[in-house]
Design a protein around this motif. Structure first.
Motif, PDB file in Angstrom:
ATOM      1  N   VAL A 116       0.869  -1.178   0.000  1.00 26.21           N
ATOM      2  CA  VAL A 116       0.000   0.000   0.000  1.00 26.21           C
ATOM      3  C   VAL A 116       0.908   1.230   0.000  1.00 26.21           C
ATOM      4  O   VAL A 116       1.810   1.336   0.837  1.00 26.21           O
ATOM      5  CB  VAL A 116      -0.935   0.040   1.229  1.00 26.21           C
ATOM      6  N   THR A 117       0.673   2.145  -0.928  1.00 26.21           N
ATOM      7  CA  THR A 117       1.387   3.418  -0.960  1.00 26.21           C
ATOM      8  C   THR A 117       0.450   4.496  -0.450  1.00 26.21           C
ATOM      9  O   THR A 117      -0.685   4.621  -0.933  1.00 26.21           O
ATOM     10  CB  THR A 117       1.863   3.754  -2.378  1.00 26.21           C
ATOM     11  N   PHE A 118       0.918   5.272   0.509  1.00 28.42           N
ATOM     12  CA  PHE A 118       0.069   6.260   1.160  1.00 28.42           C
ATOM     13  C   PHE A 118       0.860   7.538   1.391  1.00 28.42           C
ATOM     14  O   PHE A 118       2.086   7.590   1.228  1.00 28.42           O
ATOM     15  CB  PHE A 118      -0.464   5.728   2.501  1.00 28.42           C
ATOM     16  N   GLN A 119       0.135   8.570   1.783  1.00 29.43           N
ATOM     17  CA  GLN A 119       0.731   9.848   2.165  1.00 29.43           C
ATOM     18  C   GLN A 119       0.012  10.368   3.387  1.00 29.43           C
ATOM     19  O   GLN A 119      -1.221  10.371   3.441  1.00 29.43           O
ATOM     20  CB  GLN A 119       0.647  10.873   1.032  1.00 29.43           C
ATOM     21  N   LEU A 120       0.787  10.807   4.376  1.00 27.78           N
ATOM     22  CA  LEU A 120       0.222  11.296   5.624  1.00 27.78           C
ATOM     23  C   LEU A 120       0.374  12.808   5.689  1.00 27.78           C
ATOM     24  O   LEU A 120       1.439  13.354   5.379  1.00 27.78           O
ATOM     25  CB  LEU A 120       0.923  10.639   6.816  1.00 27.78           C
TER      26      LEU A 120
END
Length: 1424
Positions: free
Chosen positions: A939-943
């Protein structure tokens, strides 16, 4: 407000319609005239050629050639002028026009017209007196105003001229100029321009005539001194203003800097002395004589002449035309930038010229083909002109621009879209002219349409409303949508990622197509499946599985390949990182995860290929055709319903929005502060098992069955749809492997629609499933958009943020049909639907990829490693709370990198898909997590971290998501209560009208809890400050004794010599600004200072105790060098504190300021203490850590009083804190390194300056498990609000900090979402880079499946099983019976046949008993 609206209409709306042309009243007439005539030329040229000439190739050639040459000339001139500003030479000239003083200065002008005084500032210029110039030419009686300079006057001088003046060869004054400079005119008008003349050779003496003239000049200067004083102030103001204006765009002069100016005021230079220019920027010349100059301003031509003018300065740039030939250009860079856009390099200029040629070629080709008639010819020519004009002067800001300021990509976007559409129209026109054009249809829809043209009419409108993004964003969006909907790919994270993803999908498709085409060339019967087709099915499963496991970002894979292929280069980079001592462990973790995936895929793909080949070759799908498919469909529906609907609903905080608490609760649900990792529950095991069964068994079997049946049917047809079959199989398998959350619904809709609703429209099950997967994806987006719109404009919960919102609310009702149409169109093209200025009026934005934001935003924390030294000394580095607190969000990102993918696969966040947005809310951390790429095991995410102490609106929305609704008993207007474990009617109704939903309330992540103590409260009393100083000195002694360089310091002769005064017992340190009876325990009141005796009386016992703990004994009596060095360091430490406190240690504020200065490592050493510079480790390794340790000891004093009394407890506490506690300033890079390394405990002192408050906080960090609420937000709500903020701030330029679009709206969390935008649109505290989380890093998930399947894992498993079976055999009853029999015989047990362990077991059975056998068996089983 009115001016802002007019500016927006002029620079935004009108410029978008025309391609960039508008009238700017702030610019001069020259620029505005050029813009107007350029736009008219570009509009009228194609229109006139099309109307005047027949549609032939000749007209096309004339138009294309004219445009190409025109653009080449403009771009060449623009590039050459910018190059002149960058590297060229500047000449400063001063002019004066004063007509009113002409009669008064007539007599003085007849004698001389020399400047009386010249003030130099880092600048020397060449002056030639007018009398000296008069000798070179005849005297002219009447002097007329100098005419405008002709081109000949601006030409370069003779290259053979000897003296280099003003960085170039200058020509001497011409005869006409010398005559004009002579005095004696009737009107008294004199031209007093400063003329560059030849420099006299060094050593040449001044002539007597020159001396006489010099005396005349001095007399004239004395007469005009009063006038000079009056003009001096004005000239100084003019100089400062000119310097500020010029310094922005002027390069430094390249003139000679060998000669410097050392003359005092009033000193006169000879008239013909040659002086060279050192800086042309700061010239300031005061002229006292009456002069007149006809000025030519190329920027603003004006015929009005002022009667009195101040000295003005003009800056000319020398534009070299040929070697030795140049012309003077009176222009500046800012005006040129306002005239034309700048292209940075030659490549950009070539691209612009090529795009202009392409626009002209394709546009005129369509005109020649007769695609446009009547008025539409003019409309199309206007579109062509706007596209070409944008290459010269683009729209800034554009409606689709994602950033403030000039955006270079926008200049090419309009022309690029025009070329793409015109090329498609031209290509389709050529194809449609073919008589026997093959036209195919799918589901009754014709693939080639006969009516594709008129979209280019809408170019001005589409760019006005911002429907077309910049060209790179459109490329990412288009490639991402193709890869996702046709090949089952994941989201793209950049342009390189999008190209990489589509290329690997096309390569896999081409290989699979070859096998499929070969297998379906000839028909085959049901009893025999060709081996080539079985091989195709096996490769399809293998490619789909492997592609689903890979991220779209190739950087990690490339870094892994680089580390294997070029290890030497990687080792050198690692050594550089080690030198900086700030090595980031994340890249190595990502490489290990990628390596684990690749090794696992080798084994899994091999097994999958063999099983797939065997199953498809067995003809089970053909022989059991009706029954296998029915069973598989029923199994998929049942498993999908339980896995993706029933279990997630039962785990929600409010299941079905009716039940007040989760039905399936975790163990942490009732815990107040969980201290361990989340416990794996039985329903989580069930969820993972069903998910893997559905992902790896059910859907591959369904797709293989459909492939086999469709392949058998296609092999008997003449027209083989091989390509569609291959694409459908690849897409469906990859989608099932990546995220099968909604596959069961798609399957059920496919069966119901094509078997019951429209059975005659069915092509084949595989194609039906493929088409329905795209349609169902769009239907879910449509439902999300409709839900967002209804929630946002619901009248009973509308949150008006401004008067415009109240005005727009009723006007939005009559346009509901238009809103529905926009919703449908934005769903088809995957574009956000944004509320205009935050109101109830919605407008479409331009299409964006799932990532949404164009740039790769990454917050960079400010600390001592990336800031200037002066900022570290004079002020706190990054002292604002947002910069300091961003480290907690960075650590939270690292925690999510380890656990997010595994938690999603365990169902702890509910159902999810690419683009979903979640909010993690805790006591002080509020972060928005944007899921971008969903793969099989990654999973690629950005916070995006929000402020700790947000605005009022943010606090209201945080309260809305944290408060519970379980206590609500209302139903309409009464309160009848609610059923047990159920919500009331009002609560259930309100939950359904929210754009967000609480998914979990006890989600655990590793983080840091923060405890704050006010330092002023802890040090308010003098006794507490005295205690801190005592701990400070004891810590100095501790670190000194434990230093490995102690013996070296004690034997250093230089240090011993410098400390001679400290060895004397009668030596007294008297400094009332440093030592005080209030804060120093060893202070002697009668002596008004500190002595060696008083120091030993207090600290000798502590010195001896610390010395006694050393392995090597050290002399520690009263007269020892150790006591002397300790005493000297104690004086140095206190004197440094006093100096940092500005010698005001008695004041609490000054004391805290000084202690904080020492805490961050800023030591101001007095003259008496310069001996410490013999070895700086005395400061860095002894005094600096002692300051920090004393703060911790002082904090513990309030809980552990015995530490101040017993030396052993204090010594043990300091020893433990050295190893377990990190104490440093937050601007120190060691602080970030410690946090990211997951140190358990950290302590720091923070200086907080906020809203007029000046406080010092002692902050303690404890690593523990933080509890978060997981809130899922409607992703279309987030995309719409983000798009609305971008349009409002960038295009509409609404700079109001209290604008209505960021006011709180609890139903949509409008403030929290808008504040998470990229800066400067939003104000997030931290925005992480795109981070990829892998399932292999989750400890709980690895415990279920045993980790990744690889050769090493298989080998380890087999070895463990074999060893277990062997040991279990040894501990069986037969083992004891067998070896008991061997004891009775004469079998040689000492033979090497028996290992040592078995021999010991046999010897232990010499005296068999009933208790020994079970003991040995239990011991062996325990070892297994």
């Amino acid at each position: 407000m009115g001016s802002q609206v007019v500016q927006t209409l002029r620079q935004g709306v009108w410029a978008s319609l025309t391609g960039g042309w508008y009238h700017d009243p702030d610019q001069n007439k020259f620029n505005n005239s050029c813009h107007l005539y350029l736009w008219i030329f570009l509009l009228m040229l194609p229109l006139s050629l099309h109307l005047a000439l027949p549609p032939t190739t000749m007209a096309l050639s004339i138009y294309c050639t004219s445009i190409t040459v025109f653009f080449i000339l403009i771009k060449l001139a623009n590039y050459r002028l910018h190059l002149m500003f960058d590297e060229g030479e500047a000449v400063v000239r001063s002019s004066l026009s004063d007509l009113s003083k002409a009669q008064e200065k007539k007599s003085n002008a007849s004698d001389s017209c020399l400047p009386a005084s010249i003030r130099y500032k880092n600048t020397l210029i060449i002056l030639k007196t007018q009398s000296a110039a008069a000798e070179e030419g005849p005297v002219v009686g009447d002097l007329q105003p100098s005419p405008e300079p002709s081109p000949d006057d601006l030409s370069s001088p003779n290259p053979d001229q000897a003296a280099p003046l003003l960085q170039a060869q200058q020509r001497p004054p011409s005869r006409a100029e010398r005559e004009e400079m002579r005095p004696g005119s009737a009107s008294g008008k004199v031209d007093a321009e400063i003329i560059e003349a030849e420099a006299a050779k060094e050593g040449t003496d001044a002539s007597p005539a020159a001396e006489g003239e010099q005396s005349e000049q001095e007399r004239t200067a004395e007469k005009d001194s009063e006038q000079e004083r009056l003009e001096e102030k004005d000239c100084e103001d003019k100089e400062d203003a000119d310097r500020e204006a010029v310094d922005e765009g002027l390069p430094p002069s390249k003139g000679s800097e060998d000669e410097s100016e050392e003359e005092s005021e009033g000193q006169k230079e000879p008239a013909d002395q040659a002086v060279f220019v050192s800086s042309v920027v700061a010239v300031d010349i005061n002229c006292s004589c009456a002069c007149f100059c006809q000025e030519e301003d190329s920027l603003d031509d004006s015929s009005e002449t002022s009667t009195q003018e101040k000295p003005t300065r003009k800056i000319y740039y020398k534009l070299k035309l040929f070697p030795g030939k140049w012309i003077n250009i009176l222009y500046d860079r800012l005006t040129l930038l306002a005239l034309l856009d700048r292209n940075q390099d030659v490549l950009e200029n070539l691209v612009a010229v090529f795009m202009a040629f392409l626009v002209s070629f394709l546009g005129f080709v369509l005109l020649n083909h007769g695609c446009f008639k009547d008025f539409w010819v003019f409309q199309f020519c206007l579109v062509i002109a706007s596209c070409q004009y944008s290459l010269l002067k683009s729209v800034q800001p554009d409606a689709a621009s994602p950033t403030h300021g000039h955006n270079q990509l926008v200049a090419y976007s309009r022309a690029a879209y025009f070329c793409i559409l015109c090329a498609l129209i031209w290509l389709l026109e050529q194809l449609l002219r073919i008589k026997d054009l093959p036209v195919s249809s799918l589901y009754g829809v014709t693939i080639v349409c006969y009516d594709v043209l008129r979209f280019t009419y809408c170019f001005p409108i589409t760019f006005l409303v911002g429907l077309f993004p910049q060209i790179n964003t459109f490329t990412i969006y288009l490639l991402e949508q193709i890869d996702m909907h046709f090949f089952g790919g994941t989201a793209a994270t950049s342009l390189i990622s999008a190209i990489y993803s589509i290329l690997r999908s096309l390569i896999a498709l081409s290989l699979l197509y070859g096998f499929c085409f070969g297998a379906l060339k000839e028909p085959w019967d049901e009893q025999h499946t060709p081996a080539l087709f079985s091989g195709f099915c096996g490769l399809l499963v293998v490619f789909s599985y492997h592609l689903s496991r890979q991220s779209s970002d190739p950087s990690v894979l490339l870094s892994l390949i680089k580390s294997k292929v070029m290890p030497a280069l990687v080792e050198s980079e690692e050594e550089e990182e080690e030198d900086t001592d700030i090595k980031d462990p994340l890249p190595e973790k990502l490489q290990n995860s990628m390596k684990e995936i690749l090794l696992s895929d080798v084994v899994v793909c091999s097994i999958a290929y063999i099983l797939t080949f065997a199953i498809t070759a067995s003809t089970v799908f053909l022989s059991l055709k009706p029954f296998v498919t029915i069973v598989l469909y029923a199994l998929a529906g049942t498993v999908g319903f339980v896995t993706h609907y029933l279990i997630p609903q039962l785990r929600k905080h409010h299941p079905w929005l009716w039940i007040s608490h989760p039905v399936l609760k975790t163990k942490e649900y009732h815990q107040f502060e969980p201290r361990e990792d989340a416990v794996l529950m039985w329903f989580e095991r069930l969820y993972v098992g069903l998910l893997c069964f559905e992902k790896y068994v059910v859907y591959p079997a369904i797709i293989l069955s459909a492939l086999t049946n469709d392949g058998f049917a296609l092999s008997h047809r003449k027209n083989c749809d091989v390509l569609l079959t291959t694409v459908a199989g690849l897409k469906l398998l990859r989608s099932s492997f990546c995220n099968p959350s909604f596959q069961f619904l798609t399957l059920l809709f496919t069966l119901v629609f094509f078997h019951f609703d429209c059975p005659h429209a069915s092509e084949s099950f595989l194609l039906d499933f493929f088409i329905m997967s795209i349609v169902f994806h769009k239907m879910r987006e449509l439902l999300l958009k409709l839900h967002f719109i209804l929630v946002y404009i619901a009248p009973w919960q509308i949150a008006w943020g401004s008067a415009f919102h109240a005005f727009a609310q009723p006007f939005a009702v009559p346009h509901s049909a238009m809103l529905l149409l926009q919703t449908l169109l934005t769903t088809v093209f995957y574009t956000p639907l944004a509320p205009f200025l935050g109101s109830a009026i919605f407008i479409s934005s331009y299409p964006r990829p799932i990532k949404f934001w164009e740039r790769n935003y990454n917050t960079k924390r400010i600390d001592n490693s990336n800031s200037r030294l002066v900022s570290q000394v004079d002020k706190e580095t990054g002292c604002d709370d947002n910069n300091l607190n961003s480290i907690f969000y960075e650590y939270l990102t690292r925690s999510l990198q380890h656990s997010l993918c595994g938690d999603l696969m365990l169902g702890r966040w509910g159902n999810y898909s690419a683009g979903d947005c979640f909010i993690l809310a805790s006591d002080y951390l509020n972060a928005l997590v944007h899921l971008i790429e969903i793969g099989n095991g990654l999973v690629t995410f950005q916070l995006r971290g929000l402020e700790f102490r947000g605005t009022y609106c943010q606090q209201r929305e945080v309260e809305a998501i944290t408060e519970g609704v379980e206590e609500d008993d209302a139903c309409c207007c009464c309160e009848p209560g609610h059923l047990p474990h159920m919500l009331s009617c009002n609560a259930a109704f309100n939950l359904r009208w929210l754009a967000w939903e609480v998914m979990a309330t006890k989600y655990l992540l590793e983080g840091y809890s923060i405890s704050e103590n006010n330092a002023a409260t802890m040090l308010q009393v003098y006794d507490l400050r005295k205690l801190l100083i005592t701990y400070y000195l004891k810590s100095i002694i501790y670190y000194l004794v434990h230093s490995p360089k102690l013996s070296t310091w004690l034997k250093d002769a230089a240090i011993q010599e410098a400390l001679q005064s400290y060895t004397k017992w009668h030596h007294i340190e008297r400094d009332p600004q440093v030592f005080s009876v209030k804060i120093d325990e060893d202070y002697v009141h009668c002596l008004q200072g500190v002595t060696r005796a008083s120091f030993c009386n207090v600290y000798l016992e502590w010195i001896q105790y610390c010395a006694g703990k050393m392995e090597t004994p050290v002399d520690s009596d009263e007269d020892s060098p150790l006591v002397t060095l300790s005493y000297a360091l104690s004086v140095l430490g206190r004197r440094s504190l006093g100096t940092a406190s500005h010698n005001m240690s008695n004041s609490l504020e000054s004391f805290l300021y000084g202690f904080n200065t020492l805490f961050k490592g800023d030591f101001r050493i007095a003259t008496k203490d310069e001996w410490v510079f013999a070895d700086l480790d005395l400061l860095q390794k002894i005094v600096a850590p002692a300051v920090r340790m004393s703060l911790k000891l002082h904090q513990d004093h309030f809980t552990c009083l015995e530490e101040t009394e017993e030396a052993s407890i204090l010594y043990e506490a300091i020893t433990n804190y050295r190893s377990s506690l990190v104490i440093c300033h937050e601007s120190d890079p060691a602080w970030r390194k410690a946090v990211l390394s997951s140190r358990d405990t950290l302590l720091t002192l923070r200086h907080m300056i906020d809203d007029g408050t000046d406080e010092y906080k002692i902050i303690m960090l404890y690593k523990r498990h933080l509890s978060f609420k997981v809130i899922k937000i409607n992703k279309e709500c987030v995309r719409g609000l983000w798009a609305g903020q971008q349009q409002e701030l960038v295009f509409l330029r609404n700079r109001n900090p209290e604008r209505g679009s960021i006011q709180n709206s609890k139903q949509a969390l409008r403030n929290m979402v808008n504040s998470s935008c990229d800066q400067p649109l939003g104000y997030p505290m931290y925005v992480s880079p795109l981070t990829t989380s892998y399932a292999g890093t989750h400890r709980t998930l690895r415990s279920i499946g045993g980790g990744a399947l690889s050769l090493d894992a298989i080998r380890s498993w087999l070895c463990s099983k074999w060893l277990r079976s062997v040991l279990l055999f040894f501990c069986s009853d037969f083992f004891f019976f067998f070896f008991s029999g061997l004891q009775g015989s004469n079998f040689p047990l000492n033979s090497p046949f028996f290992p040592v362990a078995e021999r010991s077991l046999v010897h232990s059975l010499d005296q068999p008993s009933a208790s020994e056998g079970p003991k040995i068996r239990n011991w062996i089983r325990g070892s297994v």
